[in-house]
Design a protein around this motif. Structure first.
Motif, mmCIF file in Angstrom:
data_model
loop_
_atom_site.group_PDB
_atom_site.id
_atom_site.type_symbol
_atom_site.label_atom_id
_atom_site.label_comp_id
_atom_site.label_asym_id
_atom_site.label_seq_id
_atom_site.Cartn_x
_atom_site.Cartn_y
_atom_site.Cartn_z
ATOM 1 N N ASP A 84 0.822 -1.215 0.000
ATOM 2 C CA ASP A 84 0.000 0.000 0.000
ATOM 3 C C ASP A 84 0.858 1.268 0.000
ATOM 4 O OD1 ASP A 84 -2.242 -1.610 -0.004
ATOM 5 O OD2 ASP A 84 -2.705 -1.295 2.130
ATOM 6 N N LEU A 85 1.980 1.242 0.714
ATOM 7 C CA LEU A 85 2.874 2.408 0.747
ATOM 8 C C LEU A 85 3.542 2.639 -0.603
ATOM 9 C CD1 LEU A 85 4.515 1.979 4.271
ATOM 10 C CD2 LEU A 85 2.782 3.658 3.584
ATOM 11 N N ILE A 86 3.974 1.556 -1.254
ATOM 12 C CA ILE A 86 4.564 1.679 -2.591
ATOM 13 C C ILE A 86 3.547 2.281 -3.550
ATOM 14 C CG2 ILE A 86 5.409 0.383 -4.597
ATOM 15 C CD1 ILE A 86 6.744 -1.561 -2.585
ATOM 16 N N SER A 87 2.314 1.808 -3.458
ATOM 17 C CA SER A 87 1.240 2.316 -4.306
ATOM 18 C C SER A 87 0.968 3.793 -4.027
ATOM 19 C CB SER A 87 -0.020 1.487 -4.083
ATOM 20 O OG SER A 87 -1.060 1.932 -4.893
ATOM 21 N N ALA A 88 0.917 4.173 -2.770
ATOM 22 C CA ALA A 88 0.663 5.573 -2.396
ATOM 23 C C ALA A 88 1.812 6.469 -2.843
ATOM 24 C CB ALA A 88 0.463 5.695 -0.889
ATOM 25 N N ALA A 89 3.049 5.999 -2.697
ATOM 26 C CA ALA A 89 4.209 6.799 -3.086
ATOM 27 C C ALA A 89 4.261 7.009 -4.598
ATOM 28 C CB ALA A 89 5.497 6.137 -2.601
ATOM 29 N N ASN A 90 3.877 5.988 -5.351
ATOM 30 C CA ASN A 90 3.827 6.100 -6.812
ATOM 31 C C ASN A 90 5.127 6.675 -7.400
ATOM 32 O OD1 ASN A 90 2.593 5.779 -9.307
ATOM 33 N ND2 ASN A 90 1.679 7.815 -9.265
ATOM 34 N N GLY A 91 6.264 6.232 -6.868
ATOM 35 C CA GLY A 91 7.557 6.682 -7.386
ATOM 36 C C GLY A 91 8.065 7.982 -6.790
ATOM 37 N N ASN A 92 7.293 8.612 -5.906
ATOM 38 C CA ASN A 92 7.686 9.889 -5.312
ATOM 39 C C ASN A 92 8.150 9.713 -3.873
ATOM 40 O OD1 ASN A 92 6.890 11.145 -7.667
ATOM 41 N ND2 ASN A 92 4.968 11.904 -6.843
ATOM 42 N N SER A 93 8.990 10.634 -3.415
ATOM 43 C CA SER A 93 9.351 10.676 -2.000
ATOM 44 C C SER A 93 8.701 11.913 -1.397
ATOM 45 C CB SER A 93 10.876 10.711 -1.833
ATOM 46 O OG SER A 93 11.403 11.850 -2.445
ATOM 47 N N GLY A 94 8.652 11.985 -0.093
ATOM 48 C CA GLY A 94 8.003 13.117 0.560
ATOM 49 C C GLY A 94 6.490 13.022 0.554
ATOM 50 N N VAL A 95 5.963 11.871 0.192
ATOM 51 C CA VAL A 95 4.515 11.666 0.174
ATOM 52 C C VAL A 95 4.028 11.542 1.615
ATOM 53 C CG1 VAL A 95 2.670 10.070 -0.500
ATOM 54 C CG2 VAL A 95 4.545 10.549 -2.080
ATOM 55 N N GLU A 96 2.966 12.271 1.946
ATOM 56 C CA GLU A 96 2.386 12.184 3.275
ATOM 57 C C GLU A 96 1.183 11.256 3.236
ATOM 58 O OE1 GLU A 96 1.697 16.371 4.052
ATOM 59 O OE2 GLU A 96 3.470 16.414 5.324
ATOM 60 N N VAL A 97 1.120 10.379 4.230
ATOM 61 C CA VAL A 97 0.008 9.427 4.319
ATOM 62 C C VAL A 97 -0.515 9.387 5.750
ATOM 63 C CG1 VAL A 97 0.806 7.944 2.426
ATOM 64 C CG2 VAL A 97 1.564 7.467 4.744
ATOM 65 N N ASN A 98 -1.768 9.041 5.873
ATOM 66 C CA ASN A 98 -2.353 8.717 7.167
ATOM 67 C C ASN A 98 -2.481 7.207 7.224
ATOM 68 O OD1 ASN A 98 -2.716 11.147 8.503
ATOM 69 N ND2 ASN A 98 -4.781 11.478 7.720
ATOM 70 N N ILE A 99 -2.062 6.622 8.338
ATOM 71 C CA ILE A 99 -2.185 5.186 8.561
ATOM 72 C C ILE A 99 -3.219 4.995 9.671
ATOM 73 C CG2 ILE A 99 -0.991 3.048 9.150
ATOM 74 C CD1 ILE A 99 0.378 4.310 6.788
ATOM 75 N N THR A 100 -4.312 4.320 9.357
ATOM 76 C CA THR A 100 -5.366 4.063 10.335
ATOM 77 C C THR A 100 -5.380 2.579 10.676
ATOM 78 O OG1 THR A 100 -6.681 5.868 9.407
ATOM 79 C CG2 THR A 100 -7.832 4.293 10.813
ATOM 80 N N LYS A 101 -5.365 2.299 11.964
ATOM 81 C CA LYS A 101 -5.365 0.909 12.434
ATOM 82 C C LYS A 101 -6.805 0.495 12.736
ATOM 83 C CE LYS A 101 -2.938 -1.959 15.837
ATOM 84 N NZ LYS A 101 -1.953 -1.871 16.932
ATOM 85 N N THR A 102 -7.226 -0.581 12.084
ATOM 86 C CA THR A 102 -8.572 -1.114 12.302
ATOM 87 C C THR A 102 -8.457 -2.596 12.630
ATOM 88 O OG1 THR A 102 -8.886 -1.654 9.962
ATOM 89 C CG2 THR A 102 -9.613 0.528 10.681
ATOM 90 N N ALA A 103 -9.557 -3.168 13.088
ATOM 91 C CA ALA A 103 -9.594 -4.596 13.380
ATOM 92 C C ALA A 103 -10.850 -5.182 12.753
ATOM 93 C CB ALA A 103 -9.579 -4.846 14.878
ATOM 94 N N GLU A 104 -10.728 -6.422 12.322
ATOM 95 C CA GLU A 104 -11.856 -7.107 11.695
ATOM 96 C C GLU A 104 -11.979 -8.499 12.313
ATOM 97 O OE1 GLU A 104 -12.194 -8.961 7.349
ATOM 98 O OE2 GLU A 104 -12.133 -6.775 7.329
ATOM 99 N N GLY A 122 3.976 14.486 -2.850
ATOM 100 C CA GLY A 122 5.420 14.444 -2.699
ATOM 101 C C GLY A 122 6.111 14.979 -3.934
ATOM 102 N N GLN A 123 7.341 14.525 -4.176
ATOM 103 C CA GLN A 123 8.083 14.949 -5.366
ATOM 104 C C GLN A 123 8.814 13.740 -5.940
ATOM 105 O OE1 GLN A 123 8.522 16.552 -2.367
ATOM 106 N NE2 GLN A 123 10.362 15.569 -1.619
#
Length: 180
Positions: A84-104, A122-123
């Protein structure tokens, strides 16, 4: 990125993100900087920045916990979170993400999940540049260090010259200018 395990604290998602809460993380890379294998499986080393987080200095058994830490960290995401992080970064650095912890609840019991929400683009990472783009950016940086004033418009115009084989689009030139 020559940081080592002893120089930076480790951010652990299990302890650093409480169930039902969200933690903001700024990625310092677009993909793992190093991977390896242990008897427990594959690991992936990332770098990032956290604010007001619980981190761990050193290694077990002499590991020290610190709360309220703000700064650069290293971390080892799970397989799914890594993807998921690789996908969110999409080749860029400096990408800001929120990580939410859930349970199922499943037949096998409670399963913890980490949901990634991308907050910024990011850039482009220097490692994601083509050889032509890398050359163009390096030449521009040299001109700037020699005292030349390179505006965004000058940069874009220069990128469109035949010396760069017309390989850099105007949109890509704008992204590269932000890299400077």
């Amino acid at each position: 990125m020559s940081e080592s395990r002893e120089e930076l604290p480790c951010f652990k998602f299990k302890e650093g993100v409480k169930l039902g809460t969200t933690k903001k993380l700024k990625l310092d890379c677009a993909k793992p900087v190093k991977t390896g294998e242990t008897q427990y499986g594959e690991w992936r080393l990332w770098f990032g920045f956290v604010e007001d987080a619980t981190v761990f200095w050193g290694r077990k058994p002499s590991e020290k916990e610190e709360t309220g830490y703000t700064g650069k960290v290293l971390f080892f995401p799970s397989d799914k979170l890594n993807s998921d992080l690789i996908s969110a970064a999409n080749g860029n650095s400096g990408v800001e993400v929120n990580i939410t912890k859930t349970a199922e609840e499943t037949e096998k019991g409670l399963i913890t999940k980490y949901e990634v929400e991308k907050l910024s683009e990011g850039q482009p990472s220097p490692s994601s540049l083509t050889p032509t783009e890398q050359s163009f950016v390096e030449e521009t940086r040299k001109m700037i260090s020699d005292g030349h004033n390179i505006t965004e418009q000058i940069f874009i115009t220069a990128s469109q010259q035949d010396i760069y084989n017309y390989e850099i689009s105007e949109d890509r030139a704008k992204e590269l200018y932000r890299l400077l």
